[in-house]
Scaffold this active site. Structure first.
Site: not given
Ligand code: IVH
Length: 699
Positions: A129, A131, A133, A241, A335, A429, A432, A447, A453
């Site tokens: 999946e 991740k 942010d 998730y 990452k 500025c 102006c 400014c 301006c």
């Molecule tokens: S699984 C047991 N799946 O990333 C922990 N986490 O760096 C299970 N996060 O605390 C986490 N997308 O807040 C999981 N598809 C995803 C995620 C995800 C974002 C975040 C989550 C976690 C942090 C860890």
């Protein structure tokens, strides 16, 4: 997972460990409590990686309170706390395909010692999946009804955000379907889309509020609002998730992460279910293909992702694998590399925002950063340029932060050409030419030529006509912008020249005889605006409606006010008189003197006063016994609150001052009066008791 660190002595390792822990804690604080990170994710990850490497080298360094043993931050004090029935964990990080291979090998080894089929070549299934942010949350449903929401906090105890979570878009208050478990805790991520983030920052800039650095901080700052009505306005979205506590035998029956995900969706929760984005894969080289594919997808998504997550699909295996430290052994975050590149600063431009803030922007030799051409990067403010030491001609590393605004990470000093000079931030500025000032405690220079301006004009015009300002109906934001674009209005004073251009206006799209007549009538009526509204309409920093009223009451007429303001920048009498008005503080004093120091503003004010007939402040009783007297209240009054006393005195035409001077006529001393009473005695000012005062004003 980590690069083998070069051997260093225990003593050196201890010293480095201590520094790192201190740094990481400080960054955590900025990140979790202030929602305002001070380093990039990549820099932060590097610190944590180094800390782990040191602890691997010398396990005795791994104390229970080391940041490696903790997730996130303890909750802020103002929210009530929620103890997670099952801790909310974090994830181990991989930064290369080798790290992922190691992760899979570790799983095989771990399981292999119990269960031989997994030791060898047998395939392990993984759910892959993106991740997200954002900000992680946990939500508890009882009998399908949403009962509690919490942030992750330190993983054990989070903040209660039940009311806030209810306002997140499409977040279900009750779940659909017959087979929802009695108790279901889901976990996911709240985030803000790129479009909503951009709109939010734009409106914050217009309101003079600090902008959020990236969508994640905006989401965190919005979700962690004590007032959920603010959260509701912020357009947050979410994905789930995973899960925490689940009653009954669901998990055992479903048996896989993938199947449970589908259930979450059936119950009405949002999951990432786009086929490209979330996949169930067997372990072979498809995991690398998935990762690279997601990297390609990343710029097309309207939300930020900072990597991908691999999770062992089989729930029995998940349970056997368990956790190590703060992370499950069965999942891994892979990452994305920070999207960085090096290029040359060709210039530093200053952009002026709608509210007059000056933002420096590095003009860059265009460079490809993670698939996107970047031609400029924000330098935030004066201090930031100095901190990073950026000069025109420097080679810098730039990064797309949270994928949105490119940032300058650092200067590559070894590449600095000869003859460069430190950058000098302008004190005027660039749009102006007015003076730009920086108030104490502020990061931005502004400014001061707001009234003419170009960069701020639309905002000022819009403000000028507001109902609580000059109240000119018929000049909405759109019409005003169009007039400005077509050169009909260049400053607020030009509004009063519009009647001479009736023919032109009438021909414009959307205008007719009637609407033009209405506009002319509104413009004419506004000429007679009361002083307090006129003062407010000028849009002077820190001079809102209340301050407008205070000033109007004190000076009485527009002429008297302007006469005092024109000499204000010289300090002296005018400044001390202003400073002595109760309710006017040093910020307002400074803002007014900055405004009236700028000749551009005086020009516009003069052209305005030539056409306006500003009404004197609300006709106060001129014949009252205290009209025109300056009074000071001190000590505790028994029969009136301080505000009441003040507004009654003002309505009778008295000026209420905050300190005693030779100009004070009466000091009204309540209980426990202190230094002001003493000053009155010394200066020989008449001192009245509360009762004597009430008798004097006939009440
Ligand atoms: S699984 C047991 N799946 O990333 C922990 N986490 O760096 C299970 N996060 O605390 C986490 N997308 O807040 C999981 N598809 C995803 C995620 C995800 C974002 C975040 C989550 C976690 C942090 C860890």
């Amino acid at each position: 997972m980590n690069e083998p660190a070069p051997k260093i002595s225990l003593g050196d390792a201890q010293a480095e460990w201590k520094d790192l822990v201190e740094d990481i804690r400080a960054h955590d604080h900025h990140y979790y409590h202030d929602d305002a990170p001070t380093v990039s994710d990549a820099e932060y990850d590097a610190l944590r990686q180094r800390l782990e490497a040191l602890e691997n080298m010398y396990p005795e360094l791994r104390t229970p309170d080391s940041p490696t043993q903790k997730v996130g931050a303890a909750p802020a004090a103002a929210f009530s706390k929620v103890r997670h029935s099952i801790p909310m964990l974090s994830l181990g990080n991989a930064f290369s395909i080798d790290d992922v291979t190691d992760f899979i090998a570790r799983i095989r080894k771990y399981l292999g010692s119990y269960d031989s089929p997994f030791a060898g070549e047998a395939l392990l299934k993984f759910v892959c999946e993106p991740k997200i942010d954002g900000l992680s949350f946990s939500a508890r449903f009882e009998k399908g009804i949403f009962v509690q929401g919490a942030t992750r906090g330190d993983g054990e105890v989070g903040e209660d955000i039940t009311a806030n979570l209810r306002t997140v878009q499409d977040f279900p208050i009750d779940l659909a379907g017959e087979d929802v478990p009695e108790l279901l805790e889901v976990r996911g991520e709240v985030y803000m889309s790129h479009a909503d983030f951009a709109a939010l920052n734009e409106s914050r800039e217009a309101a003079g509020e600090p902008k959020f650095a990236n969508p994640r901080n905006a989401a965190a700052g919005s979700l962690r609002q004590l007032d959920p009505t603010i959260t509701a306005k912020r357009k947050l979205k979410y994905f789930v998730y995973g899960w925490g506590e689940v009653s009954g035998e669901y998990l055992a029956e479903l048996n896989s992460q993938w199947a449970f995900r589908q259930k979450l969706k059936e119950w009405g929760l949002r999951i990432v279910d786009d086929k490209e984005l979330a996949q169930l894969r067997v372990v072979d080289n498809t995991i690398a293909a998935y990762y690279h594919n997601m990297m390609r997808h990343r710029p097309t998504l309207d939300y930020d992702i900072d990597g991908v997550v691999y999770k062992v699909d089989n729930l029995i295996l998940q349970e056997r694998l368990g956790t190590v430290g703060r992370a499950p052994r069965w999942a891994l975050a892979h990452k994305f590399p920070a999207e960085q590149a090096q290029t040359i600063v060709e210039g530093i431009d200053i952009q002026v925002g709608r509210t007059g803030s000056l933002t420096p922007v590095a003009r860059l030799k265009p460079v490809n950063v993670g698939g996107v051409m970047v031609g400029n990067a924000t330098l935030h403010n004066e201090d930031e340029i100095e901190r990073k030491g950026v000069r025109v001609g420097d080679t810098v590393t730039v990064q797309r932060a949270g994928d949105v605004i490119p940032q300058v990470v650092q200067v590559e000093l070894d590449k600095r050409p000869e003859g460069t000079l430190p950058y000098k931030f302008p004190d005027h500025c660039p749009v102006c030419g007015s003076i730009a000032v920086r108030e104490e405690g502020e990061v931005a220079k502004r400014c001061t030529g707001g009234l003419q301006c170009e960069a701020q004009l639309v905002e000022r015009l819009r403000h000028f006509v507001l109902r609580d300002a000059m109240d000119i109906e018929g000049l909405g934001e759109k019409q005003m912008e169009a007039f400005w674009r077509d050169g009909l209005i260049k400053t607020v004073a030009d509004i009063y020249a519009l009647p001479e251009r009736v023919d032109e206006i009438e021909k414009r799209e959307g205008w007719g005889r009637k609407s033009v007549d209405n506009l002319l009538a509104a413009i004419e009526a506004s000429k007679n605006a009361p002083l307090e509204k006129f003062i407010f309409a000028l849009g002077i920093r820190h001079v809102g409606e209340i301050t407008g009223k205070l000033l109007a009451r004190h000076y009485g007429s527009c002429n008297a006010w302007l006469a005092a303001m024109r000499i204000l920048p010289e300090g002296g009498e005018a400044a001390s008189e202003l400073d002595n008005i109760d309710g006017i503080g040093p910020k307002v004093l400074l803002a007014l003197s900055n405004f009236f120091r700028e000749p551009h503003n005086i020009e516009v004010v003069n052209s305005l006063t030539q056409v306006l007939r500003i009404r004197d402040a609300a006709a106060v009783a001129k014949d009252s016994p205290v009209a025109g007297k300056t009074v000071v209240f001190t000590g505790t009054l028994a029969r009136l609150s301080r505000n009441e006393a003040k507004s009654r005195a003002e309505s009778l035409g008295a000026k209420v001052a905050s300190s005693v001077s030779a100009k004070t006529d009466y000091v009204i001393a309540g209980d426990d009066a202190g230094s002001k009473l003493k000053a009155a005695k010394e200066l020989g000012v008449a001192i009245l008791s509360e009762q004597e005062w009430l008798d004097l004003i006939g009440q």
